[in-house]
Design an enzyme around this catalytic site. Structure first.
Site, PDB file in Angstrom:
ATOM      1  N   TYR A 154      31.038  45.780 -57.939  1.00  0.00           N
ATOM      2  CA  TYR A 154      30.977  44.812 -56.833  1.00  0.00           C
ATOM      3  C   TYR A 154      32.294  44.784 -56.051  1.00  0.00           C
ATOM      4  CZ  TYR A 154      29.988  40.271 -54.593  1.00  0.00           C
ATOM      5  OH  TYR A 154      29.773  39.258 -53.693  1.00  0.00           O
ATOM      6  N   LYS A 158      32.978  45.538 -52.078  1.00  0.00           N
ATOM      7  CA  LYS A 158      33.486  44.510 -51.169  1.00  0.00           C
ATOM      8  C   LYS A 158      34.843  44.916 -50.568  1.00  0.00           C
ATOM      9  CE  LYS A 158      29.891  41.895 -51.387  1.00  0.00           C
ATOM     10  NZ  LYS A 158      29.027  41.766 -50.205  1.00  0.00           N
TER      11      LYS A 158
HETATM   12  P1  NAI Z   1      21.723  35.642 -52.901  1.00  0.00           P
HETATM   13  O1  NAI Z   1      21.520  36.467 -54.119  1.00  0.00           O
HETATM   14  O2  NAI Z   1      21.457  34.183 -52.981  1.00  0.00           O
HETATM   15  O3  NAI Z   1      20.843  36.236 -51.686  1.00  0.00           O
HETATM   16  C1  NAI Z   1      20.886  37.586 -51.375  1.00  0.00           C
HETATM   17  C2  NAI Z   1      19.699  37.933 -50.506  1.00  0.00           C
HETATM   18  O4  NAI Z   1      19.779  39.341 -50.240  1.00  0.00           O
HETATM   19  C3  NAI Z   1      18.355  37.687 -51.185  1.00  0.00           C
HETATM   20  O5  NAI Z   1      17.459  37.044 -50.292  1.00  0.00           O
HETATM   21  C4  NAI Z   1      17.871  39.083 -51.537  1.00  0.00           C
HETATM   22  O6  NAI Z   1      16.451  39.218 -51.538  1.00  0.00           O
HETATM   23  C5  NAI Z   1      18.498  39.917 -50.428  1.00  0.00           C
HETATM   24  N1  NAI Z   1      18.626  41.316 -50.831  1.00  0.00           N
HETATM   25  C6  NAI Z   1      19.117  41.809 -52.012  1.00  0.00           C
HETATM   26  N2  NAI Z   1      19.024  43.138 -52.031  1.00  0.00           N
HETATM   27  C7  NAI Z   1      18.480  43.521 -50.847  1.00  0.00           C
HETATM   28  C8  NAI Z   1      18.140  44.770 -50.292  1.00  0.00           C
HETATM   29  N3  NAI Z   1      18.323  45.913 -50.963  1.00  0.00           N
HETATM   30  N4  NAI Z   1      17.617  44.796 -49.039  1.00  0.00           N
HETATM   31  C9  NAI Z   1      17.408  43.643 -48.362  1.00  0.00           C
HETATM   32  N5  NAI Z   1      17.694  42.428 -48.848  1.00  0.00           N
HETATM   33  C10 NAI Z   1      18.227  42.365 -50.078  1.00  0.00           C
HETATM   34  O7  NAI Z   1      23.222  35.957 -52.429  1.00  0.00           O
HETATM   35  P2  NAI Z   1      24.273  35.046 -51.616  1.00  0.00           P
HETATM   36  O8  NAI Z   1      25.109  34.321 -52.587  1.00  0.00           O
HETATM   37  O9  NAI Z   1      23.584  34.314 -50.542  1.00  0.00           O
HETATM   38  O10 NAI Z   1      25.194  36.204 -51.009  1.00  0.00           O
HETATM   39  C11 NAI Z   1      25.083  36.702 -49.681  1.00  0.00           C
HETATM   40  C12 NAI Z   1      26.232  37.661 -49.442  1.00  0.00           C
HETATM   41  O11 NAI Z   1      27.465  36.999 -49.657  1.00  0.00           O
HETATM   42  C13 NAI Z   1      26.237  38.870 -50.387  1.00  0.00           C
HETATM   43  O12 NAI Z   1      26.670  40.017 -49.694  1.00  0.00           O
HETATM   44  C14 NAI Z   1      27.268  38.487 -51.419  1.00  0.00           C
HETATM   45  O13 NAI Z   1      27.832  39.607 -52.051  1.00  0.00           O
HETATM   46  C15 NAI Z   1      28.256  37.743 -50.561  1.00  0.00           C
HETATM   47  N6  NAI Z   1      29.119  36.850 -51.311  1.00  0.00           N
HETATM   48  C16 NAI Z   1      28.596  35.812 -52.019  1.00  0.00           C
HETATM   49  C17 NAI Z   1      29.428  34.989 -52.746  1.00  0.00           C
HETATM   50  C18 NAI Z   1      28.918  33.851 -53.555  1.00  0.00           C
HETATM   51  O14 NAI Z   1      29.744  33.232 -54.252  1.00  0.00           O
HETATM   52  N7  NAI Z   1      27.644  33.514 -53.523  1.00  0.00           N
HETATM   53  C19 NAI Z   1      30.884  35.214 -52.774  1.00  0.00           C
HETATM   54  C20 NAI Z   1      31.325  36.316 -51.971  1.00  0.00           C
HETATM   55  C21 NAI Z   1      30.457  37.092 -51.271  1.00  0.00           C
END
Ligand code: NAI
Length: 246
Positions: A154, A158
């Site tokens: 990861y 990032k």
């Molecule tokens: P989440 O897991 O709640 O939602 C991720 C969404 O992406 C889901 O709706 C999923 O279906 C979709 N997804 C996953 N793989 C996919 C694919 N191959 N094609 C299309 N859609 C896909 O994640 P969250 O927490 O909302 O994270 C969003 C972004 O923020 C991510 O890039 C994550 O790495 C980043 N992020 C999140 C943090 C956190 O603490 N939640 C911290 C730092 C970054």
């Protein structure tokens, strides 16, 4: 309205941070494409945006697969005729220490977070170049800046997202397209719900603001970088983490 009539694709818009971004963008007048692998969440978000009176569609996509991404972008062009904003928000974690990380865990996270960001950007850029306007917003992480226990794969993606953002800011800036990244801290979504509570408590304690982030904290950062007024912000990595240092 800060995004009136702008067409915005938000990958991973079916839940968590992406969903919150979709709602905020719709409220600000954007036409929103909820591009997500998950049909249920994606359809629900699009329906909720439509219920707000916004123009919104759900398009299923697997960002890791080039053909799927191309088909998604074709659908968007057929429906809206342009893409102004791309939020590369879809991302996954598959954590393990270096010693225990499987090849599949490595490959899968690289495919979605890193190649997915590349795939989506490469597919929309020709349309943005033709229009002479675009906003690319990538999603990095505090982990991409500092590393984190159990997240070799990861953290690599990032940090890689930052490298791509800086490169695209140079290549695309002359064409009217800006490229920036948001680097969230620990945000309360299903992604962090998988983490042990004691780790989350530690992150909360470490953050000078003494709280974890909310999806709306990141949605607001996406909006700041997406609006027309941000045209001189290019190649920037916006940390939205309450001042957290890992
Ligand atoms: P989440 O897991 O709640 O939602 C991720 C969404 O992406 C889901 O709706 C999923 O279906 C979709 N997804 C996953 N793989 C996919 C694919 N191959 N094609 C299309 N859609 C896909 O994640 P969250 O927490 O909302 O994270 C969003 C972004 O923020 C991510 O890039 C994550 O790495 C980043 N992020 C999140 C943090 C956190 O603490 N939640 C911290 C730092 C970054």
């Amino acid at each position: 309205m800060r995004l009136k009539d702008r067409v915005a694709i938000i990958t991973g818009g079916g839940r968590g941070i992406g969903r919150e971004g979709a709602i905020l963008f719709a409220r600000e007048g954007a036409k929103v494409v909820v591009a997500d692998f998950d049909v249920e969440g994606g359809k629900q978000t699009a329906a909720d945006l439509q219920a707000m009176g916004a123009e919104a569609i759900y398009v299923q996509v697997n960002v890791a697969e080039r053909a799927s991404v191309n088909a998604m972008v074709e659908t968007v062009i057929a429906q809206f005729g342009k893409v102004d904003i791309l939020i590369n928000n879809a991302g996954i974690t598959m954590d393990a220490t270096l010693a225990k990380m499987s090849e599949e865990q490595w490959d899968r996270v690289i495919a979605v977070n890193l190649k997915g960001t590349f795939n989506c950007t490469q597919a929309v850029v020709p349309h943005m170049v033709a229009a002479g306007y675009g906003r690319i917003i990538n999603t990095s992480s505090v982990v991409g800046r500092f590393g984190n226990f159990g997240q070799t794969n990861y953290a690599a993606t990032k940090a890689g997202v930052i490298g791509m953002t800086l490169t695209w800011s140079k290549e695309l800036g002359p064409k009217g397209i800006t490229a920036n990244a948001v680097a969230p801290g620990f945000i309360l979504t299903e992604m962090t719900a998988k983490m042990p509570e004691k780790v989350l408590d530690m992150m909360k304690e470490k953050a000078p603001v003494k709280r974890l982030g909310l999806p709306s904290d990141i949605a607001n950062a996406y909006l700041i970088l997406a609006e027309e007024a941000a045209s001189f912000m290019n190649g920037h990595v916006l940390a939205v983490d309450g001042g957290l240092v890992l």
